[in-house]
Scaffold this motif. Structure first.
Motif, PDB file in Angstrom:
ATOM      1  N   GLN A  92       0.844  -1.195   0.000  1.00  0.00           N
ATOM      2  CA  GLN A  92       0.000   0.000   0.000  1.00  0.00           C
ATOM      3  C   GLN A  92       0.875   1.239   0.000  1.00  0.00           C
ATOM      4  O   GLN A  92       1.886   1.301   0.709  1.00  0.00           O
ATOM      5  CB  GLN A  92      -0.939   0.025   1.206  1.00  0.00           C
ATOM      6  CG  GLN A  92      -1.953   1.157   1.164  1.00  0.00           C
ATOM      7  CD  GLN A  92      -2.863   1.165   2.378  1.00  0.00           C
ATOM      8  OE1 GLN A  92      -2.628   0.472   3.359  1.00  0.00           O
ATOM      9  NE2 GLN A  92      -3.927   1.943   2.320  1.00  0.00           N
TER      10      GLN A  92
ATOM     11  N   SER B 114       1.511   5.265   0.836  1.00  0.00           N
ATOM     12  CA  SER B 114       1.091   6.213   1.864  1.00  0.00           C
ATOM     13  C   SER B 114       0.200   7.279   1.236  1.00  0.00           C
ATOM     14  O   SER B 114       0.019   7.343   0.023  1.00  0.00           O
ATOM     15  CB  SER B 114       2.317   6.848   2.523  1.00  0.00           C
ATOM     16  OG  SER B 114       3.044   7.610   1.578  1.00  0.00           O
TER      17      SER B 114
ATOM     18  N   LEU C 286       4.462   0.551   1.686  1.00  0.00           N
ATOM     19  CA  LEU C 286       4.516  -0.454   2.744  1.00  0.00           C
ATOM     20  C   LEU C 286       4.381  -1.838   2.127  1.00  0.00           C
ATOM     21  O   LEU C 286       3.456  -2.094   1.361  1.00  0.00           O
ATOM     22  CB  LEU C 286       3.395  -0.215   3.757  1.00  0.00           C
ATOM     23  CG  LEU C 286       3.222  -1.283   4.841  1.00  0.00           C
ATOM     24  CD1 LEU C 286       4.449  -1.344   5.739  1.00  0.00           C
ATOM     25  CD2 LEU C 286       1.968  -1.010   5.672  1.00  0.00           C
TER      26      LEU C 286
ATOM     27  N   VAL D 104       9.414  -0.737   4.434  1.00  0.00           N
ATOM     28  CA  VAL D 104       8.947   0.484   3.790  1.00  0.00           C
ATOM     29  C   VAL D 104       9.940   0.825   2.684  1.00  0.00           C
ATOM     30  O   VAL D 104      11.140   0.971   2.952  1.00  0.00           O
ATOM     31  CB  VAL D 104       8.812   1.654   4.793  1.00  0.00           C
ATOM     32  CG1 VAL D 104       8.377   2.920   4.076  1.00  0.00           C
ATOM     33  CG2 VAL D 104       7.812   1.295   5.881  1.00  0.00           C
TER      34      VAL D 104
ATOM     35  N   CYS E 218      -1.510  -1.523   6.724  1.00  0.00           N
ATOM     36  CA  CYS E 218      -2.069  -0.377   5.997  1.00  0.00           C
ATOM     37  C   CYS E 218      -1.534   0.901   6.619  1.00  0.00           C
ATOM     38  O   CYS E 218      -1.046   0.917   7.753  1.00  0.00           O
ATOM     39  CB  CYS E 218      -3.600  -0.397   6.015  1.00  0.00           C
ATOM     40  SG  CYS E 218      -4.310  -0.302   7.664  1.00  0.00           S
ATOM     41  N   TRP E 219      -1.656   2.002   5.874  1.00  0.00           N
ATOM     42  CA  TRP E 219      -1.192   3.322   6.300  1.00  0.00           C
ATOM     43  C   TRP E 219      -2.316   4.082   6.985  1.00  0.00           C
ATOM     44  O   TRP E 219      -3.497   3.864   6.710  1.00  0.00           O
ATOM     45  CB  TRP E 219      -0.693   4.144   5.109  1.00  0.00           C
ATOM     46  CG  TRP E 219       0.601   3.687   4.546  1.00  0.00           C
ATOM     47  CD1 TRP E 219       0.791   2.850   3.502  1.00  0.00           C
ATOM     48  CD2 TRP E 219       1.904   4.062   5.004  1.00  0.00           C
ATOM     49  NE1 TRP E 219       2.123   2.660   3.275  1.00  0.00           N
ATOM     50  CE2 TRP E 219       2.836   3.396   4.170  1.00  0.00           C
ATOM     51  CE3 TRP E 219       2.372   4.888   6.016  1.00  0.00           C
ATOM     52  CZ2 TRP E 219       4.208   3.536   4.332  1.00  0.00           C
ATOM     53  CZ3 TRP E 219       3.737   5.024   6.175  1.00  0.00           C
ATOM     54  CH2 TRP E 219       4.644   4.362   5.346  1.00  0.00           C
ATOM     55  N   HIS E 220      -1.934   5.001   7.842  1.00  0.00           N
ATOM     56  CA  HIS E 220      -2.910   5.905   8.461  1.00  0.00           C
ATOM     57  C   HIS E 220      -3.419   6.879   7.406  1.00  0.00           C
ATOM     58  O   HIS E 220      -2.637   7.426   6.633  1.00  0.00           O
ATOM     59  CB  HIS E 220      -2.246   6.661   9.623  1.00  0.00           C
ATOM     60  CG  HIS E 220      -3.212   7.355  10.524  1.00  0.00           C
ATOM     61  ND1 HIS E 220      -3.806   8.543  10.183  1.00  0.00           N
ATOM     62  CD2 HIS E 220      -3.702   7.021  11.751  1.00  0.00           C
ATOM     63  CE1 HIS E 220      -4.619   8.933  11.167  1.00  0.00           C
ATOM     64  NE2 HIS E 220      -4.579   8.015  12.127  1.00  0.00           N
TER      65      HIS E 220
ATOM     66  N   GLU F 132       2.684   7.178   9.907  1.00  0.00           N
ATOM     67  CA  GLU F 132       2.207   6.072  10.743  1.00  0.00           C
ATOM     68  C   GLU F 132       1.579   4.982   9.887  1.00  0.00           C
ATOM     69  O   GLU F 132       0.843   5.257   8.941  1.00  0.00           O
ATOM     70  CB  GLU F 132       1.183   6.585  11.759  1.00  0.00           C
ATOM     71  CG  GLU F 132       0.658   5.491  12.685  1.00  0.00           C
ATOM     72  CD  GLU F 132      -0.342   6.015  13.691  1.00  0.00           C
ATOM     73  OE1 GLU F 132      -1.265   5.265  14.067  1.00  0.00           O
ATOM     74  OE2 GLU F 132      -0.201   7.193  14.091  1.00  0.00           O
ATOM     75  N   PHE F 133       1.871   3.732  10.239  1.00  0.00           N
ATOM     76  CA  PHE F 133       1.228   2.594   9.598  1.00  0.00           C
ATOM     77  C   PHE F 133       0.985   1.509  10.635  1.00  0.00           C
ATOM     78  O   PHE F 133       1.463   1.582  11.774  1.00  0.00           O
ATOM     79  CB  PHE F 133       2.061   2.064   8.426  1.00  0.00           C
ATOM     80  CG  PHE F 133       3.405   1.516   8.807  1.00  0.00           C
ATOM     81  CD1 PHE F 133       3.591   0.172   9.094  1.00  0.00           C
ATOM     82  CD2 PHE F 133       4.516   2.355   8.846  1.00  0.00           C
ATOM     83  CE1 PHE F 133       4.831  -0.330   9.427  1.00  0.00           C
ATOM     84  CE2 PHE F 133       5.765   1.862   9.177  1.00  0.00           C
ATOM     85  CZ  PHE F 133       5.922   0.510   9.474  1.00  0.00           C
TER      86      PHE F 133
ATOM     87  N   THR G  16       0.300  -2.898  11.375  1.00  0.00           N
ATOM     88  CA  THR G  16       0.470  -4.281  10.931  1.00  0.00           C
ATOM     89  C   THR G  16      -0.201  -5.206  11.943  1.00  0.00           C
ATOM     90  O   THR G  16      -0.323  -4.865  13.124  1.00  0.00           O
ATOM     91  CB  THR G  16       1.953  -4.656  10.813  1.00  0.00           C
ATOM     92  OG1 THR G  16       2.607  -4.421  12.066  1.00  0.00           O
ATOM     93  CG2 THR G  16       2.644  -3.854   9.715  1.00  0.00           C
TER      94      THR G  16
ATOM     95  N   THR H 271       1.040  -0.447  15.770  1.00  0.00           N
ATOM     96  CA  THR H 271       1.234   0.761  14.973  1.00  0.00           C
ATOM     97  C   THR H 271       2.692   1.164  15.038  1.00  0.00           C
ATOM     98  O   THR H 271       3.355   0.998  16.079  1.00  0.00           O
ATOM     99  CB  THR H 271       0.336   1.905  15.483  1.00  0.00           C
ATOM    100  OG1 THR H 271       0.647   2.188  16.854  1.00  0.00           O
ATOM    101  CG2 THR H 271      -1.136   1.537  15.358  1.00  0.00           C
TER     102      THR H 271
END
Length: 639
Positions: free
Chosen positions: A221, A223, A230, A240, A275-277, A283-284, A286, A295
């Motif tokens: 994904q 950002s 990511l 990343v 996924c990303w914020h 911030e991401f 898992t 996070t």
């Protein structure tokens, strides 16, 4: 001075040489003008009504309003007569003497007298044909309204392109926010980068890499800014990458011998999703088989930010199979292996804010969670072949549910359309037992409104980009398909399908008509043997050609043959030791045997220090030393 002696305007004008000081301003009777205009409008409205007996009432009002735009010639003549009655002295003056800017020259004399804008010359013809035009416009508007009301008309599926990722399942798809680059990841450990603006009709990826070595790619994904990517794979460490595929950071691995996962710095088991914020670009998140959702911050790769631990009804550890942020980034949702969906407040990591115990069948892997664009509805794709819609404000039971949607993969997607009116998911099939489909459901009624047969393999990943209005699909046979509409879609696949394939550049070689090698000439050419059997018979009679080469002799010798002296390393060393005649048993004597020759025939050191060399003084041996030397070794004092 008396008023009788004042000069009149005519006298002053005669003295100064002009007829008067100027023309008096016109006066208008506005009430009379409006009354006449109203009467004329009523007459024209009646005439239009007679011409249009079958037209709707709204069109009649529109035409009547159009007919009032400009007063007629008769109205202007009446108004002009009233003006002439009020100012009879000025009626003989021409219009060119009017005070104010002149009338534009393109208008005729008849139009100059109009107060309002002139009517078009084909006004009556337009009014005669206005019924048919208005009917056509209404039909077109009604058709557009139908298209707006029917969300199926907005599905961009008229054209498609096929991107060949490989031969194994495409298990990850990602598009950057601008829609310029597509990234695919698969079970073959590869991550491929596709640039729509740089590709031609050959549809080749511009970069292929294996960022996680021999681990399957679970999720990729971009950002929110599109500058980093990511990559979540089957190992315990997420990576990343930047836009070009170079490593930016790698999450740390936790200590697998610690029981409490909150005390470890990272995951200790295989990752499942990431996924990303949606608001914070650094911030991401898992989730892993170690039973935690963590996070992370890109700038801090040595430690996670926070840990969320899903728990079963008995308080035991549960493995989360998918995770996602809400659209505003305030909520964190996770689907677990026991069939539950647990949602936390991002700032409160202990207790869940929303919790549904029996969202899906226990023991099945919930493959995807997706929030709608309004942030109220949550769609969940279960491993129990269902697709459910939830209202997070009432999270006890689903709003709608669709069954018999086969799901064989733990990452099968579901997503919302850009207008939030459709829900899309893919179906799985076994090998050579049908075609995988992309199924569209109406969000309100949850009826299946459309489906697309993609290929003869499972549909694993699906992505509907809101800016491009294009649908990306990842399949189980290594294909990534892009569906688009030339009219409704923008950029993306439309950029590369119009480019022709680049011609391959061949290396230019210098060629000649004839190349003659020396052995091609008759004088150098060997006689051609017509039969190989005869040649073998001749070689067999030749003692040199038929003699088998002697193998090298190793060791002391074999078969009457002795190895050459010094042929091996050990024999070479033995030979040198045996030939060495020097006796090094007394090193002092070995050195002093050259003393006599050096003193008699000095060559190196003595000539250089001949003038400055002092006379050597040696200690003389005394009797005590001789007696000490005669003492046995065990009586000598140890120093």
């Amino acid at each position: 001075m008396d008023e009788e002696k004042l000069p009149s305007d005519g006298d002053i004008g005669a003295v100064m040489g002009f007829s008067g000081f100027g023309k008096k301003a016109r006066t208008f009777d506005l009430e009379a003008i409006f009354e006449q205009t109203r009467r004329t409008a009523i007459e024209r409205s009646q005439r239009v009504l007679e011409d249009r007996q079958k037209g709707p009432q709204m069109e009649e009002e529109g035409e009547s309003s159009k007919s009032v735009k400009g007063p007629s010639q008769r109205d202007k003549s009446a108004a002009r007569n009233q003006q002439s009655g009020s100012s009879s002295s000025d009626s003989s003056d021409s219009d060119s003497e009017l005070v104010g800017p002149p009338v534009p020259p393109q208008h005729g004399a008849q139009e100059d007298e109009l107060v309002g804008p002139p009517l078009p010359p084909d006004y009556r013809d337009n009014t005669a044909n206005s019924d048919d035009d208005d009917d056509d416009d209404d039909e077109a508007d009604a058709q557009d309204d139908d298209d707006d009301d029917n969300p199926v008309k907005k599905i961009p599926d008229t054209h498609e392109i096929i991107l060949q990722h490989g031969t194994k399942t495409v298990s990850a798809l990602a598009l950057d926010p601008s829609g310029a680059r597509l990234v695919t990841g698969g079970y073959d450990y590869d991550v491929r980068f596709w640039d729509f603006a740089g590709m031609d009709q050959a549809l080749q990826a511009f970069r292929t890499l294996q960022p996680c070595e021999c681990h399957q790619i679970k999720s990729v994904q971009y950002s929110i800014t599109g500058d980093v990517l990511l990559v979540v794979s089957g190992n315990a460490q997420a990576k990343v990458l930047d836009r070009d595929g170079f490593n930016v950071m790698e999450c740390i691995k936790g200590d697998q011998y610690i029981v409490d996962m909150a005390n470890t710095k990272g995951h200790t088991a295989m990752l499942n999703c990431g996924c990303w914020h949606p608001k914070i670009k650094e911030e991401f998140m898992t989730c892993s088989n170690d039973g935690t959702v963590r996070t992370w911050d890109v700038k801090s790769e040595k430690q996670h930010k926070s840990v969320f631990k899903p728990r079963s009804q008995q308080g035991k550890k549960v493995v989360p199979t998918c995770c996602t942020y809400s659209r505003d980034g305030k909520l964190i949702a996770a689907g677990c292996q026991d069939g539950t969906i647990q949602i936390w407040d991002r700032n409160m990591s202990v207790h869940t804010k929303f919790h549904c115990r029996q969202a899906h069948t226990p023991g099945s892997d919930t493959s995807c969670l997706c929030f709608s664009y309004d942030g109220v509805t949550l769609a969940s794709r279960g491993g129990d072949d269902t697709l459910k819609i939830w209202d997070i404000r009432n999270f006890r039971k689903p709003v709608n549910e669709a069954n018999r949607l086969t799901n064989y993969f733990s990452m099968t997607d579901c997503c919302f359309s850009p207008d939030d009116r459709l829900v899309v998911t893919g179906t799985s099939v076994k090998k050579e037992e049908g075609n995988g489909k992309l199924v569209f459901f109406d969000r309100a009624s949850f009826q299946k409104v459309y489906e697309i047969e993609v290929t003869n393999a499972s549909v694993v990943r699906c992505l509907w980009h809101p800016k491009l209005n294009q649908i990306m699909v990842g399949t189980g046979n290594g294909l990534a398909k892009v569906y688009y509409d030339p009219v409704k879609s923008h950029r993306g696949a439309k950029l590369c399908v119009v480019k022709s394939k680049r011609k391959e550049k061949h290396a230019e070689t210098l060629t000649q008509d004839y190349i003659i090698t020396p052995h091609a000439l008759p004088m150098f050419r060997e006689a051609r043997q017509r039969s190989t059997r005869k040649q073998l018979e001749k070689d067999r009679l030749d003692p040199k050609k038929s003699h088998k080469p002697e193998p090298p002799v190793s060791g002391p010798g074999r078969g009457g043959r002795v190895a050459a002296h010094g042929g091996t390393l050990s024999s070479f060393i033995v030979k040198n030791i045996a030939l060495d005649k020097t006796d090094d048993s007394n090193p002092r004597e070995a050195i002093l045997r050259h003393a006599k020759e050096a003193s008699e025939n000095p060559y190196w050191i003595a000539p250089a220090y001949e003038q400055t060399q002092p006379e050597p003084l040696f200690a003389e041996e005394s009797e005590e030393d001789e007696e000490a030397d005669k003492e046995p070794e065990w009586k000598k004092r140890k120093i």
